[in-house]
Write an enzyme that holds these catalytic residues in place. Structure first.
Site, PDB file in Angstrom:
ATOM      1  N   GLU A  65       0.839  -1.206   0.000  1.00  0.00           N
ATOM      2  CA  GLU A  65       0.000   0.000   0.000  1.00  0.00           C
ATOM      3  C   GLU A  65       0.873   1.255   0.000  1.00  0.00           C
ATOM      4  O   GLU A  65       0.831   2.066   0.934  1.00  0.00           O
ATOM      5  CB  GLU A  65      -0.952  -0.003   1.188  1.00  0.00           C
ATOM      6  CG  GLU A  65      -2.022  -1.062   1.076  1.00  0.00           C
ATOM      7  CD  GLU A  65      -3.151  -0.882   2.080  1.00  0.00           C
ATOM      8  OE1 GLU A  65      -2.951  -0.224   3.107  1.00  0.00           O
ATOM      9  OE2 GLU A  65      -4.248  -1.417   1.821  1.00  0.00           O
ATOM     10  N   GLU A  90      -6.617  -7.457  -0.714  1.00  0.00           N
ATOM     11  CA  GLU A  90      -6.975  -7.486   0.710  1.00  0.00           C
ATOM     12  C   GLU A  90      -8.424  -7.066   0.877  1.00  0.00           C
ATOM     13  O   GLU A  90      -8.907  -6.162   0.196  1.00  0.00           O
ATOM     14  CB  GLU A  90      -6.146  -6.477   1.517  1.00  0.00           C
ATOM     15  CG  GLU A  90      -4.703  -6.803   1.693  1.00  0.00           C
ATOM     16  CD  GLU A  90      -4.017  -5.727   2.545  1.00  0.00           C
ATOM     17  OE1 GLU A  90      -4.695  -5.042   3.325  1.00  0.00           O
ATOM     18  OE2 GLU A  90      -2.792  -5.580   2.399  1.00  0.00           O
TER      19      GLU A  90
END
Ligand code: GLA
Length: 678
Positions: free
Chosen positions: A163, A320
């Site tokens: 991320e 995710e």
């Protein structure tokens, strides 16, 4: 799946990420547990059907415990364990969070906030994206990992960092300022051009030399909007440059596909993923339901459609999501029975070819110990675990759907640049937020059962029957022309208020708003007239509206509705204009949800947009995925009652034939392989 043609060293081509059927997986952090648990983990992964596991995401302190000393013992063991059990590895480069020894040795890598204060270690991502020292250490680590595992048969995918920009996208340190100046020099060439772009004649801000330029740290007044906008552009480009550097190291040692996990979500906006997506061998996204929003499941659908847009329509990975609650919202709701399956299959319906979670086993310690996982603290004798196992089996039953594409004949234009600029510090109304307005437009189409592509303002629009541009405050001339040509060629557009106001330098387009779209809309707006929150307007169509109105005059457009009350009674609020072969509608206010849906229904009918599903309050989600030989109709029932819809073919979740009507129980999902004639 998505593949790029050649690795950057010009040698063998990149091996695309290919998986049989749907990938089912999770982040796995075995370093938090002992070897006995690893054996049990792999056994349970088999039980659930987990076949793609992301490891070494936060592995730095384990594999480089001391500067320059590498220890791969545990990682070797884990990779072998997974591999020998047929579980594929999504291998993290491990650089996401520097270990304490690095920040202790080099505190200059720490990020600095806009108030000029340092952010310290003790959390994660404590690094400045421009830091040369951080990059040197991180890339040295990537080199070691890539060298060791570059040809390991277990590795199905490389996962760069994690991320990128989640916490550290905007760093205001001096090293960043130097990098920002270089980026500005490349963009503008001369200081005069920069001054012109930033409008520095205002408030005595004109720069004489590049060295005078800083990152836009906090000021006593509002900051220069041009500087802030360019800082966003720079910061996104800086992290993309970092991604490219990690990838270049990987490419020296491996031809396996490389990606990183995007955050296409409601609360993060720092990276312009339109500029990133082309660098991904497969686009991957992380998505968490956000219970601060009115309807989190509709936002999920939007994020999934935007992720598909980033993937240019090709299948993508959900890297995710959560099986239940997260730990980082003010109120972290657990998922009700069936919700995790609905969420997962909503991503699949919208183009995901892999469903992964954060994380495998719920942590016992650390900031995320109350974040849900596939294996909860309570163990496997739980509703949650049984749903995890059932989802794995469902994905197996859907295997033939993988690789198919979603087809949409409506599109919403989405722009990170318009978001950054339009939500700037000095704007007409802080109650108007870009993403809210995009979500409002999306919700209307979603509730009408229309499948939507989310596209960039530069995208080819010619395939769409309807294009919606909500609050597209900033557009370049070329982007304005793109939408204009689409309408002129026969397309239908809906543009909503506060669009087309400025050029790419955030410079107002003169002669009346919405400068970039005045001609295609056949209107001129003389003045904005925002409303105080809570002030509700009525239109002569009966519609309710709020937040915004405009002193609008007609050039060539037809008036479709006027304000009955508020500051501008009698002034047009909704207009429709023939432009070339097409039609452009304008809404000069924030219509209430029902009124916006009614308007969008009218326009969609006029544009002959096909609704794939029935109208609902978002409770019934219907999407079709198509491949050359078959088509698959996904029906997700978020509601409390059973529904029946026409369908003909074979239902894959329950493995049952469908004659004419399929019944979808409350909370359930059905996926019908459609008979060719249906
Ligand atoms: C992000 C991160 C994960 C984890 C989850 C929690 O997606 O990538 O490491 O922190 O959030 O929701």
């Amino acid at each position: 799946m998505n593949s790029r043609t050649a690795s950057s060293n010009g040698s063998a081509p990149v091996t695309p990420f290919v998986h049989e059927g749907f990938a089912y997986g999770c982040d796995y952090n075995p370093q938090q547990w002992g070897p006995d648990v690893w054996i049990e983990d792999v056994r349970l992964m088999h039980e659930a059907g987990v076949d793609l596991v992301a490891i070494n995401i936060f592995g730095w302190c384990d594999i480089e415990p001391h500067p320059g000393e590498y220890d791969f013992t545990t990682l070797d063991t884990i990779i072998e364990l997974l591999h020998s059990n047929g579980i594929r590895v999504n291998l993290g480069t491990g650089t996401s969070s520097p270990p304490p020894w690095l920040t202790a040795l080099h505190p200059e890598i720490l990020p600095v906030s806009d108030d000029g204060t340092t952010r310290f270690p003790g959390g994660r991502q404590a690094w400045c994206p421009s830091s040369a020292v951080f990059r040197e250490h991180a890339l040295a680590l990537v080199e070691q990992v890539a060298k060791r595992y570059g040809h390991h048969p277990a590795i199905a995918l490389w996962h760069v960092s994690n991320e990128l920009g989640c916490h550290n996208a905007l760093c205001y340190c001096d090293e960043t300022a130097a990098a920002f100046r270089l980026w500005l020099q490349a963009r503008y060439g001369t200081i005069d051009a920069l001054n012109a772009a930033w409008g520095t004649s205002f408030w005595s801000q004109r720069y004489g030399q590049w060295s005078e330029i800083l990152t836009p740290r906090l000021t006593r007044s509002s900051r220069n909007p041009g500087q802030v906008l360019d800082f966003h552009r720079f910061s996104s480009a800086e992290l993309l440059d970092y991604y490219r550097r990690e990838t270049a190291v990987l490419r020296r040692h491996t031809n396996v596909a490389v990606t990183t996990n995007f955050m296409v979500t409601a609360h993060i906006r720092n990276l312009d993923y339109w500029s990133w997506a082309g660098d991904m061998d497969i686009v991957a996204n992380d998505h968490y339901l956000d219970h601060r929003l009115a309807d989190p499941a509709i936002e999920l659908a939007f994020a999934a459609d935007l992720t598909r847009g980033l993937a240019q329509g090709k299948p993508w990975l959900l890297m995710e999501q959560a099986t239940g609650a997260v730990n980082w919202q003010p109120h972290n709701l657990a998922k009700v029975a069936g919700e995790m399956t609905r969420n997962s299959l909503a991503h699949v319906a919208r183009g995901a070819d892999g469903i992964c979670f954060f994380q495998w086993r719920a942590s016992l310690q650390g900031s995320e110990k109350f974040h849900s996982a596939l294996v909860p603290h309570a163990g496997t004798d739980t509703v949650l675990w049984r749903e995890v196992v059932a989802l794995g089996a469902t994905l197996d039953r859907l295997a033939e759907v993988a690789g198919s594409r979603v087809v949409a004949d409506a599109a919403i234009i989405f722009s990170w640049e318009a978001w950054w600029a339009g939500d700037g510090e000095s704007r007409p109304s802080h109650a108007v937020r870009y993403l809210d307005q995009v979500h409002a437009a999306y919700t209307a189409l979603h509730q009408l059962g229309v499948t939507v592509d989310i596209v960039s303002p530069d995208a080819d629009l010619s395939a769409y029957r309807l294009v919606v541009a909500p609050c597209l405050y900033l557009v370049s001339d070329a982007q304005a022309q793109n939408l204009g040509s689409y309408v002129a060629a026969g397309g239908h557009a809906l543009i909503t208020f506060f669009s087309g106001i400025v050029d790419e330098d955030d410079r107002v387009r003169t002669g009346g708003y919405p400068g970039a779209f005045r001609e295609i809309l056949g209107i001129t707006v003389e003045e904005f007239s925002p409303l105080l929150p809570g002030h509700v307007l009525t239109l002569d169509s009966g519609a309710r509206a709020s937040l915004w109105s405009e002193r609008l005059r007609i050039n060539t457009a037809e008036v479709m509705a006027r304000y009955l009350d508020g500051p501008l009674p009698g002034i047009p609020a909704i207009t429709r204009n023939g432009h070339g072969g097409g039609t452009a509608w304008y809404v000069a206010t924030a219509l209430a949800a029902g009124a916006l849906r009614d308007l969008v229904r009218t326009i969609a009918e006029e544009a002959r947009v096909t609704a794939v599903g029935p109208e609902s309050a978002g409770t019934i989600e219907v999407v079709r995925r198509v491949k050359s030989t078959s088509s698959y109709l996904f029906i997700i029932n978020h509601g409390h009652g059973d529904v029946e819809l026409p369908a003909c073919g074979h239902e894959l979740v329950t493995d049952a034939p469908v004659g004419r009507i399929v019944r979808v129980p409350a909370g359930a999902v059905r996926v019908i392989r459609e008979d060719p004639a249906s």
